[in-house]
Design an enzyme around this catalytic site. Structure first.
Site: not given
Lengths: 209, 184
Positions: A174-176
């Site tokens: 989950p780089c977001h």
């Protein structure tokens, strides 16, 4: 200890003999067996529709290796071929669990992924960054600086940003959830960019502006 | 245009170099199961990158580099979650009282080696225990041979500073070089 000679003796005791013979033989035997199973294999599948558009996902025998936004299969396959040096094959069966979980996730029916990820193609640094990003829970945000601190490289916020920008497995890694120090949603290279990042975060119930 | 040299099958690289690489990673992590794991991870990474490696490359140095990086990752993890050191170092003690003291000393030195910077630790092991020359160490660590030599020197200097209590004369360091003279 007192003398250099004593220190050298201790070093020799630690390192000169090397591995015990049985351990070395076992390691080699297992490696030979492993190599036989490494006939490179990658499979991919797709999700035609989702709130963030179509998605493509690729898996190895070890886990998910890539997620891509959009339905450009040729580009996806080409990227995989360059990254892994092998030709991926479509397989609804192999890619099925990842596709299903992505589908459930983007529809809000699933809160976390239960999938192994395979980051072997990443550099050591990027792997550490991505592993740290996986540790940011749903609904929460971390800053690039916090990820940098978490991997023991507090000066490397910019490099962390770059490593996340090249995240091969967006959504699942989950780089977001990683944002600028002022909380702004800068830089998302997947889908429709920052708009997609905001969509994913809203889906997860994160408090964003 | 250069014609790419044919490359050996990957399995041939395993046969040619895996034993030596295993000894190297074992010396770095000093643990049987972990060294086995590091060896497999390193060769898996190498396998996946092999297609992109040009023919005629120094395969041995390339494998050393990958394995050294893999071991470094493990040592970092270990530093974050320290575990008890195993006490099965091969030690021949003259008496039982000395045994415990010897084990402690071995553990302390091993830990100090683990805490050396990657390039110093790796250079020391490669030079003194894997028998590599400075040119090849430099290739593995992407530094000059002089810097490789300086790394070995610095590693030993740090260990001496920490453990050697008796005053000594000139250090019996590796042969002098301009770089070494500077770092001294």
């Amino acid at each position: 200890m007192k003398t250099e000679a004593e220190l050298e003796q201790v070093l020799d005791q630690l390192y000169a003999a090397g591995p015990p013979r049985a351990a070395a033989e076992q390691a080699l035997t297992k490696l030979r067996e492993q190599v036989q199973t490494w006939r490179p294999q990658l499979w991919y599948g797709s999700l035609a529709q989702s709130p963030v558009g179509a998605l493509l996902v690729a898996v190895s025998a070890q886990g998910v290796v890539a997620v891509d936004f959009g339905d450009n299969e040729a580009r996806f396959v080409d990227r995989l071929r360059r990254a892994f040096g092998v030709q991926p094959n479509p397989s609804a069966e192999r890619a099925g669990p990842a596709v299903r979980q992505l589908d459930e996730y983007v529809q809000g029916k699933r809160t976390a992924f239960d999938l192994p990820v395979d980051l072997e193609a990443c550099s050591d640094f990027q792997r550490r960054v991505l592993e740290a990003a996986v540790g940011v829970p749903r609904g929460r945000l971390a800053t690039y600086g916090e990820i940098a601190a978490r991997i023991g490289a507090p000066q490397a916020a910019r490099a962390v940003g770059q490593a996340l920008a090249r995240n091969p497995i967006p959504i699942i890694v989950p780089c977001h959830r990683v944002v600028a120090a002022d909380g702004s949603l800068t830089g998302y290279s997947g889908g429709a960019g920052v708009e997609t990042k905001a969509k994913l975060l809203r889906l997860e119930g994160a408090a964003i502006a | 245009m250069a014609i790419q040299e044919p490359k050996p099958e990957f399995a041939e690289l395993v046969e040619a170099h895996a034993r030596e690489i295993h000894a190297f990673v074992w010396r770095l992590v000093r643990e049987d199961a972990e060294s086995e794991d590091v060896l497999q991870s390193a060769f898996l990474r190498a396998f996946r990158a092999y297609d992109r490696l040009p023919g005629g490359a120094n395969y041995r140095a390339w494998l050393y580099k990958i394995a050294g990086n893999e071991a470094r990752t493990r040592l970092r993890r270990r530093a974050r979650s320290p575990v008890e050191l195993s006490d099965d170092f091969p030690a021949a003690a003259p008496s039982v009282e000395h045994q415990a003291e010897l084990q402690l000393r071995l553990s302390e030195v091993a830990q100090a080696v683990e805490k050396l910077p990657h390039k110093q630790r790796t250079s020391l092991i490669l030079r003194n225990y894997q028998g590599l020359g400075y040119a090849e160490i430099g290739e593995i660590l992407e530094v000059s041979p002089e810097a490789a030599r300086a790394n070995v020197y610095q590693a030993l200097r740090k260990l001496r500073a920490r453990f050697v209590t008796a005053a000594s004369g000139d250090l019996p360091a590796p042969a002098r070089s301009p770089v070494e003279a500077r770092v001294r």
